[in-house]
Design a protein around this motif. Structure first.
Motif, short mmCIF file in Angstrom:
data_model
loop_
_atom_site.label_atom_id
_atom_site.label_comp_id
_atom_site.label_asym_id
_atom_site.label_seq_id
_atom_site.Cartn_x
_atom_site.Cartn_y
_atom_site.Cartn_z
N UNK A 101 77.77 70.54 -18.61
CA UNK A 101 76.42 70.93 -19.04
C UNK A 101 75.95 70.09 -20.23
N UNK A 102 74.70 70.30 -20.64
CA UNK A 102 74.06 69.47 -21.67
C UNK A 102 74.70 69.63 -23.04
N UNK A 103 75.43 70.71 -23.27
CA UNK A 103 76.08 70.93 -24.57
C UNK A 103 77.53 70.44 -24.59
N UNK A 104 78.02 69.92 -23.50
CA UNK A 104 79.41 69.45 -23.44
C UNK A 104 79.56 68.18 -24.27
N UNK A 105 80.77 68.01 -24.81
CA UNK A 105 81.04 66.86 -25.66
C UNK A 105 82.28 66.10 -25.19
N UNK A 106 82.22 64.78 -25.33
CA UNK A 106 83.38 63.91 -25.17
C UNK A 106 83.58 63.23 -26.52
N UNK A 107 84.77 63.43 -27.10
CA UNK A 107 85.06 62.90 -28.43
C UNK A 107 86.30 62.01 -28.35
N UNK A 108 86.20 60.80 -28.89
CA UNK A 108 87.35 59.90 -28.99
C UNK A 108 87.58 59.60 -30.47
N UNK A 109 88.84 59.69 -30.88
CA UNK A 109 89.21 59.45 -32.28
C UNK A 109 90.32 58.42 -32.36
N UNK A 110 90.25 57.58 -33.37
CA UNK A 110 91.29 56.61 -33.67
C UNK A 110 91.83 56.93 -35.06
N UNK A 111 93.10 57.31 -35.11
CA UNK A 111 93.76 57.67 -36.37
C UNK A 111 94.64 56.51 -36.82
N UNK A 112 94.55 56.16 -38.10
CA UNK A 112 95.44 55.16 -38.69
C UNK A 112 95.96 55.72 -40.00
N UNK A 113 97.26 55.78 -40.13
CA UNK A 113 97.92 56.29 -41.33
C UNK A 113 97.43 57.69 -41.70
N UNK A 114 97.25 58.55 -40.70
CA UNK A 114 96.90 59.94 -40.94
C UNK A 114 95.42 60.21 -41.19
N UNK A 115 94.56 59.22 -41.08
CA UNK A 115 93.13 59.40 -41.29
C UNK A 115 92.36 58.90 -40.07
N UNK A 116 91.26 59.60 -39.76
CA UNK A 116 90.39 59.12 -38.67
C UNK A 116 89.57 57.95 -39.22
N UNK A 117 89.76 56.77 -38.62
CA UNK A 117 89.02 55.60 -39.07
C UNK A 117 87.83 55.30 -38.16
N UNK A 118 87.90 55.74 -36.92
CA UNK A 118 86.78 55.57 -35.99
C UNK A 118 86.69 56.82 -35.12
N UNK A 119 85.46 57.27 -34.88
CA UNK A 119 85.24 58.40 -33.98
C UNK A 119 83.92 58.18 -33.27
N UNK A 120 83.85 58.68 -32.04
CA UNK A 120 82.62 58.58 -31.25
C UNK A 120 82.49 59.87 -30.47
N UNK A 121 81.28 60.47 -30.52
CA UNK A 121 81.03 61.72 -29.80
C UNK A 121 79.83 61.50 -28.88
#
Length: 139
Positions: A101-121
């Motif tokens: 549905x229109x409220x659904x989300x796809x989230x990708x995260x890239x973690x480096x050394x315990x921190x999210x450095x890149x994310x896309x939703x």
């Protein structure tokens, strides 16, 4: 004659001092070059969907090594932690999911050394693609 002898000794002493100073300068400059070596980092890839989304494909790339994963089980996928040397330079993560549905989300995260450095939703219905990348060579 004594004056000539003193000037010759002074010239030799000066030459020895300049030579010693040059050698010390070269040795110190070489030590600084060794500090620029590559380092290891703890990396983790992560993909999530919400409200019943189905992950269809995940593509990861570390340096020149590419991995394709099709139809993973569940609404969340994680690569687990692994070490990457910064000499690998490039990290890439892409995911495709079918969202209901229109409220659904796809989230990708890239973690480096315990921190999210890149994310896309990505938000919406239907097939959606999200991708992130990271370069250790970025300044």
């Amino acid at each position: 004659m004594k004056q000539f002898y003193k000037s010759k000794s002074l010239l030799r002493l000066s030459f020895l001092f300049v030579l010693l100073f040059s050698v010390i300068t070269v040795v110190n400059s070489c030590k600084k070059d060794d500090d620029d070596e590559y380092t290891d980092h703890v990396v983790q890839f992560e993909v999530k969907t919400t409200t019943g989304g189905v992950i269809r494909a995940i593509v990861t790339q570390v340096g020149t090594v590419k991995t394709d994963i099709f139809d993973p089980v569940g609404t969340t996928w994680g690569s687990g932690e692994f070490f990457v040397n910064s000499s690998q330079a490039q990290l890439n993560l892409a995911a495709k999911a079918d969202l209901p549905d229109a409220n659904s989300e796809l989230i990708v995260n890239l973690w480096i050394d315990g921190e999210i450095v890149r994310t896309k939703k990505m938000v919406g219905a239907g097939p959606l693609v999200a991708s992130v990348n990271y370069s250790f060579l970025e300044l």
